[in-house]
Design a protein around this motif. Structure first.
Motif, PDB file in Angstrom:
ATOM      1  N   ALA A  72      77.559  70.597  61.629  1.00  0.00           N
ATOM      2  CA  ALA A  72      77.592  71.297  60.343  1.00  0.00           C
ATOM      3  C   ALA A  72      78.109  72.710  60.585  1.00  0.00           C
ATOM      4  O   ALA A  72      78.076  73.196  61.719  1.00  0.00           O
ATOM      5  CB  ALA A  72      76.199  71.334  59.746  1.00  0.00           C
ATOM      6  N   HIS A  73      78.578  73.361  59.521  1.00  0.00           N
ATOM      7  CA  HIS A  73      79.225  74.653  59.742  1.00  0.00           C
ATOM      8  C   HIS A  73      78.267  75.763  60.145  1.00  0.00           C
ATOM      9  O   HIS A  73      78.669  76.758  60.688  1.00  0.00           O
ATOM     10  CB  HIS A  73      80.087  75.060  58.538  1.00  0.00           C
ATOM     11  CG  HIS A  73      79.343  75.120  57.235  1.00  0.00           C
ATOM     12  ND1 HIS A  73      78.310  75.975  57.027  1.00  0.00           N
ATOM     13  CD2 HIS A  73      79.501  74.443  56.073  1.00  0.00           C
ATOM     14  CE1 HIS A  73      77.858  75.831  55.789  1.00  0.00           C
ATOM     15  NE2 HIS A  73      78.562  74.889  55.195  1.00  0.00           N
ATOM     16  N   ASP A  74      76.965  75.553  59.921  1.00  0.00           N
ATOM     17  CA  ASP A  74      76.045  76.649  60.215  1.00  0.00           C
ATOM     18  C   ASP A  74      75.803  76.885  61.699  1.00  0.00           C
ATOM     19  O   ASP A  74      75.294  77.925  62.072  1.00  0.00           O
ATOM     20  CB  ASP A  74      74.704  76.417  59.500  1.00  0.00           C
ATOM     21  CG  ASP A  74      74.061  75.115  59.941  1.00  0.00           C
ATOM     22  OD1 ASP A  74      74.804  74.199  60.315  1.00  0.00           O
ATOM     23  OD2 ASP A  74      72.831  75.017  59.906  1.00  0.00           O
ATOM     24  N   ILE A  75      76.166  75.928  62.549  1.00  0.00           N
ATOM     25  CA  ILE A  75      75.886  76.192  63.967  1.00  0.00           C
ATOM     26  C   ILE A  75      77.130  76.635  64.737  1.00  0.00           C
ATOM     27  O   ILE A  75      77.105  76.735  65.947  1.00  0.00           O
ATOM     28  CB  ILE A  75      75.164  75.017  64.673  1.00  0.00           C
ATOM     29  CG1 ILE A  75      76.027  73.773  64.709  1.00  0.00           C
ATOM     30  CG2 ILE A  75      73.839  74.718  64.014  1.00  0.00           C
ATOM     31  CD1 ILE A  75      75.422  72.686  65.595  1.00  0.00           C
ATOM     32  N   ILE A  76      78.204  76.945  63.991  1.00  0.00           N
ATOM     33  CA  ILE A  76      79.405  77.455  64.657  1.00  0.00           C
ATOM     34  C   ILE A  76      79.069  78.720  65.431  1.00  0.00           C
ATOM     35  O   ILE A  76      79.527  78.942  66.536  1.00  0.00           O
ATOM     36  CB  ILE A  76      80.504  77.773  63.613  1.00  0.00           C
ATOM     37  CG1 ILE A  76      80.966  76.493  62.937  1.00  0.00           C
ATOM     38  CG2 ILE A  76      81.673  78.490  64.269  1.00  0.00           C
ATOM     39  CD1 ILE A  76      81.937  76.707  61.799  1.00  0.00           C
ATOM     40  N   ARG A  77      78.204  79.553  64.818  1.00  0.00           N
ATOM     41  CA  ARG A  77      77.923  80.838  65.443  1.00  0.00           C
ATOM     42  C   ARG A  77      76.816  80.763  66.492  1.00  0.00           C
ATOM     43  O   ARG A  77      76.539  81.717  67.172  1.00  0.00           O
ATOM     44  CB  ARG A  77      77.581  81.875  64.381  1.00  0.00           C
ATOM     45  CG  ARG A  77      76.354  81.532  63.584  1.00  0.00           C
ATOM     46  CD  ARG A  77      76.206  82.401  62.356  1.00  0.00           C
ATOM     47  NE  ARG A  77      74.842  82.239  61.853  1.00  0.00           N
ATOM     48  CZ  ARG A  77      73.923  83.191  61.873  1.00  0.00           C
ATOM     49  NH1 ARG A  77      74.226  84.375  62.332  1.00  0.00           N
ATOM     50  NH2 ARG A  77      72.718  82.962  61.407  1.00  0.00           N
ATOM     51  N   THR A  78      76.152  79.616  66.580  1.00  0.00           N
ATOM     52  CA  THR A  78      75.063  79.553  67.553  1.00  0.00           C
ATOM     53  C   THR A  78      75.370  78.575  68.677  1.00  0.00           C
ATOM     54  O   THR A  78      76.005  78.921  69.657  1.00  0.00           O
ATOM     55  CB  THR A  78      73.749  79.171  66.848  1.00  0.00           C
ATOM     56  OG1 THR A  78      73.965  77.960  66.115  1.00  0.00           O
ATOM     57  CG2 THR A  78      73.308  80.250  65.892  1.00  0.00           C
ATOM     58  N   ARG A  79      74.945  77.328  68.483  1.00  0.00           N
ATOM     59  CA  ARG A  79      75.083  76.367  69.574  1.00  0.00           C
ATOM     60  C   ARG A  79      76.530  76.134  69.976  1.00  0.00           C
ATOM     61  O   ARG A  79      76.856  76.041  71.138  1.00  0.00           O
ATOM     62  CB  ARG A  79      74.436  75.049  69.179  1.00  0.00           C
ATOM     63  CG  ARG A  79      72.941  75.136  69.269  1.00  0.00           C
ATOM     64  CD  ARG A  79      72.353  73.769  69.213  1.00  0.00           C
ATOM     65  NE  ARG A  79      72.073  73.378  67.850  1.00  0.00           N
ATOM     66  CZ  ARG A  79      71.420  72.251  67.540  1.00  0.00           C
ATOM     67  NH1 ARG A  79      71.038  71.442  68.490  1.00  0.00           N
ATOM     68  NH2 ARG A  79      71.183  71.940  66.302  1.00  0.00           N
TER      69      ARG A  79
END
Ligand SMILES: [Zn+2]
Length: 810
Positions: free
Chosen positions: A487-494
């Motif tokens: 999903a697009h929300d973990i582009i910046r994390t994992r």
């Protein structure tokens, strides 16, 4: 086939069949090209909601497509079942906080609770038809993963990209642990801007506006903008805070001239700007918050021990009494909060482990350029994230349930003591070291108490999938991994940290393609969230009520990268498609009873309408292959329906029905019937295979009902995906298409005529006269039987004319 479709019964049967026959197994000895998928393991912190089902299914469709495209699909599935999110879930379930019980006991509870959740996840995945290979499953708390994660830590430590340092770090006072920048989200809070009076040594008042007066005891300097004409002359002078402390006035060009009074205080630490200024201007620390976020060392016994909120209230009262609060302005502003609990973050210096990311930003940007994003515009998010990084990432957590940081310390020298490689995974708190450094006894050693942030491990999934460093290491076969669905929300994390780790471990990229799905919103464009409890019916219930195929169909109506609102009613379309597939197949199977499947017809033995539908099937499969190779499952589905609903069901089946039912009506009936049967056999088979990745259950049922007996292959899902090979057509299709266009125009006109005249579509017509140019008329003549049949007319007359026209006589 039974008349009524019982999806519960049928889907349960297929699930069992696939498992018993290992249909989705990855074959380590196969010579086929490997297609490896690295799915981020779901965090065991909440029940799976429809959003998860969307993103799993969308990627799953690709796995099935690749398998049918001749790949040896490596498709593991794991669980991220340790770390803070999991701890919070467990605390909620057992009704007790981690701090209220011994470490060992709490960990035992975590293991127990997560096991139950894992089983639920697995069942649900199976129910929705996820074709992962179960023998490749992993959990991030398992000894195997702990070993791989600790090995990674030690490798990076030896490469000096991991270090421990006493440093201001973001800390959640509620969870009592340090957290990373990426775990902070902004929340709006009501607050107050207080205008406080500072004083120059000559008694001149200077006003400073702040929302955090409780941090006044931690004020270490005051800043103005060097360009600000009002204060230029004050730079370098001393100033006295309302609490009587003397600090320097310094210049920093980041101070906003227009903001507040243009003078700001720097406290250790109100925010990241304070961190920046302390570092840049080499200011001392003056720490007035303890690790739980309570005031300490303020120099005022009444303040010490209070929470920041209580402290703020008291200090404002005290300053007001002295007339030092000049104005109060109520405001609403964004405050960085812990994403897991919503508590405002503090910045408190403690000894923490960090991974260095700042020194290699450019490398991480470059590496990401060799990874393809679908959709491509999502790359921007990653780039922005990397460009805006301000701090190295803190990877240690002061919690119980996580992978232990595998080091000990010498009490004598403070040096870090590494474990023996064969002792991994190691728990430095409970395991005895195998060897001791020289001149050390066991009492001279102290364990690291912290655990690793769970994302330090979940960013290692390619290593975990490869069982890196284990006797059965399969890195050679699966690296770099072909696909990362997320999903697009973990582009910046994992997603980012996987790229970081990969660069440090292997100097390369972890994967080649990333497929980014949007979020599923609860209706009214509202994000599904735990706190709002707005996820609607649980996925298991949706599947039970509507069938997995219907739910999957809905997930494939979304577009990559885009958020989609979900309403239960929309599942109906999928249900209808399943019914239509069954009905069409029933018709075909019924009429193939006297058909010899081994017959191979050449073009000259096929009727034009049959050639046309076979060519349409070819075209459709080719388009679908193109879309699926670009991860555009939604476009593939639309292409399929255009062909199946419109071309095949509405037109083709209507035209050939009579030929099959009442073949004796027509001269040459046996040849025409055979041509139709041959076409039905091959086109329906192509239809089943084309949609199999999206609707795996019903297609397996249809395959098992008829085709499996002819072919002997165990499952439709291991057959080759049709790709322009439904039927090899040598002749030019241009005239076929042109003439078929006319046929469809005729059919449409006749249907329109019947509807307008309020006639039943099956009403027999006396005569139809068709006028059009000679070449078309000549061709249509060979089509007389089909036209008679589909229009239900007893006679058809052709006339040459310059314009297309139809006359109908009832
Ligand atoms: Zn928290």
């Amino acid at each position: 086939m039974a008349n009524k479709y019982n999806h519960l019964e049928s889907e349960a049967k297929r699930k069992g069949y696939w498992e018993e026959n290992n249909i989705y197994a990855y074959d380590a000895n196969s010579s086929k090209p490997v297609y490896s998928i690295d799915t981020p393991p779901p965090t065991v912190s909440w029940k799976i909601h429809i959003g998860h089902i969307f993103s799993y299914t969308q990627a799953e469709v690709i796995a099935r497509f690749k398998r049918m495209s001749g790949c040896n699909v490596f498709y593991p599935f794991g669980f991220d079942d340790n770390g803070l999110p999991t701890e919070r879930l467990v605390e909620k379930e057992i009704g007790k906080k981690w701090s209220e019980m011994p470490r060992k006991e709490f960990i035992a509870e975590c293991l127990r609770v997560t096991k139950g959740y894992r089983e639920q996840f697995k069942d649900l995945r199976k129910s929705v038809g996820v074709s992962a290979d179960r023998s490749l499953e992993y959990s991030t708390i398992s000894p195997l993963v702990q070993r791989i994660s600790q090995r990674s830590f030690l490798d990076l430590l030896s490469k000096k990209t991991i270090y421990k340092k006493n440093f201001p770090a973001l800390r959640c006072p509620e969870c009592q642990t340090s957290v990373a920048q990426a775990e902070v989200e902004d929340k709006e809070f009501d607050s107050t801007f207080y205008d406080l009076q500072f004083t120059l040594e000559d008694g001149t008042p200077v006003i400073i506006a702040t929302t955090r007066p409780e941090l006044l005891p931690a004020c270490v300097a005051v800043f103005v903008n060097p360009e600000d004409e009002r204060y230029k002359n004050l730079i370098g002078k001393d100033i006295i805070t309302p609490l009587g402390k003397k600090v320097k006035i310094l210049a920093d060009e980041k101070v906003g001239i227009e903001k507040g009074t243009g003078v700001v205080m720097c406290c250790t630490y109100g925010d990241e700007t304070d961190m920046y200024r302390v570092q840049t201007y080499k200011l001392p620390d003056c720490i007035v918050l303890d690790t739980t976020g309570r005031l300490i060392n303020t120099g005022d016994a009444e303040l010490d021990g209070l929470t920041t909120r209580q402290g703020r209230k008291l200090i404002v009262e005290k300053l007001k009494a002295k007339g030092l609060v000049l104005k109060e302005l109520p405001i609403s502003h964004a405050v960085g909060c812990h994403e897991r609990c919503g508590t405002p973050m503090e910045i408190i210096p403690t000894a923490q482990w960090f991974i260095n990311v700042l020194d290699h930003k450019q490398k991480f940007l470059d590496n990401a350029n060799s990874i393809k994003r679908y959709p491509e515009y999502m790359k921007k998010r990653y780039d922005e994230r990397v460009e805006n990084l301000k701090w190295d990432r803190c990877i240690s957590r002061q919690r119980f349930y996580g992978i232990p940081i595998p080091v000990r310390y010498s009490k004598k020298t403070g040096e870090v003591i590494l474990p023996d490689a064969d002792q991994l995974p190691v728990d430095p708190i409970n395991d005895r070291p195998k060897t001791l450094p020289e001149w050390h006894t066991i009492d001279d050693i102290t364990p690291e108490m912290d655990v690793l942030d769970t994302r330090a491990t979940s960013s290692l999934t390619p290593l975990i999938n490869a069982r890196r460093g284990e006797p059965d290491d399969r890195s050679d076969k699966i690296f770099p991994m072909n696909l990362r669905p997320q999903a697009h929300d973990i582009i910046r994390t994992r997603a980012f940290y996987t790229i970081v780790k990969w660069e440090y471990h292997m100097n390369t990229i972890p994967r080649t393609d990333v497929m980014i799905s949007g979020h599923v919103l609860a209706s009214k464009w509202e994000k599904i969230s735990k706190s709002k409890n707005n996820a609607g019916k649980e996925p298991g219930e949706l599947i039970k009520d509507h069938s997995a195929d219907a739910v999957r169909y809905r997930t494939c109506s979304a577009s990559l990268g885009k958020n989609t609102a979900f309403e239960e009613g929309e599942i109906q379309n999928g249900k209808k498609l399943v019914t239509k597939l069954r009905n069409a197949s029933n018709f075909v199977f019924m009429n193939l009873q006297d058909f010899d499947q081994k017959i191979a017809l050449t073009e000259d033995k096929l009727c034009p309408i049959d050639i046309w539908v076979l060519a349409q099937a070819n075209k459709t499969s080719q388009e679908m292959v193109k879309h699926l190779n670009n991860y555009e499952f939604g476009l593939a589905r639309i292409e399929f329906e255009k062909f199946f609903r419109h071309d095949f069901c509405d037109n083709y089946l209507e035209i050939v029905k009579d030929k099959i039912y009442k073949a004796e009506k027509y001269p040459n009936w046996s040849a025409e019937k055979l041509s139709a049967q041959y076409t039905l056999y091959h086109t329906l088979f192509a239809i089943i295979k084309m949609i199999a990745p999206i609707l795996p259950f019903i297609t397996e049922e249809l395959y098992q009902t008829y085709y499996s007996q002819v072919l002997g292959e165990k499952s439709v899902h291991t057959l080759a995906y049709p790709n322009n090979d439904v039927f090899a057509i040598k002749q030019s299709l241009e005239p076929v298409y042109k003439n078929m266009d006319t046929v469809f125009q005729i059919i449409e006109k006749v249907r329109g005529y019947k509807t307008d005249s309020k006639l039943w579509l099956g009403t027999e017509l006396k005569q139809i006269t068709i006028s059009w140019e000679k070449s078309v008329i000549d061709w249509l003549a060979s089509f007389t039987n089909d036209l008679k049949s589909v229009t239900r007319s007893n006679e058809i007359i052709f006339q040459e004319a310059g314009e297309f026209n139809i006359e109908i006589i009832i």
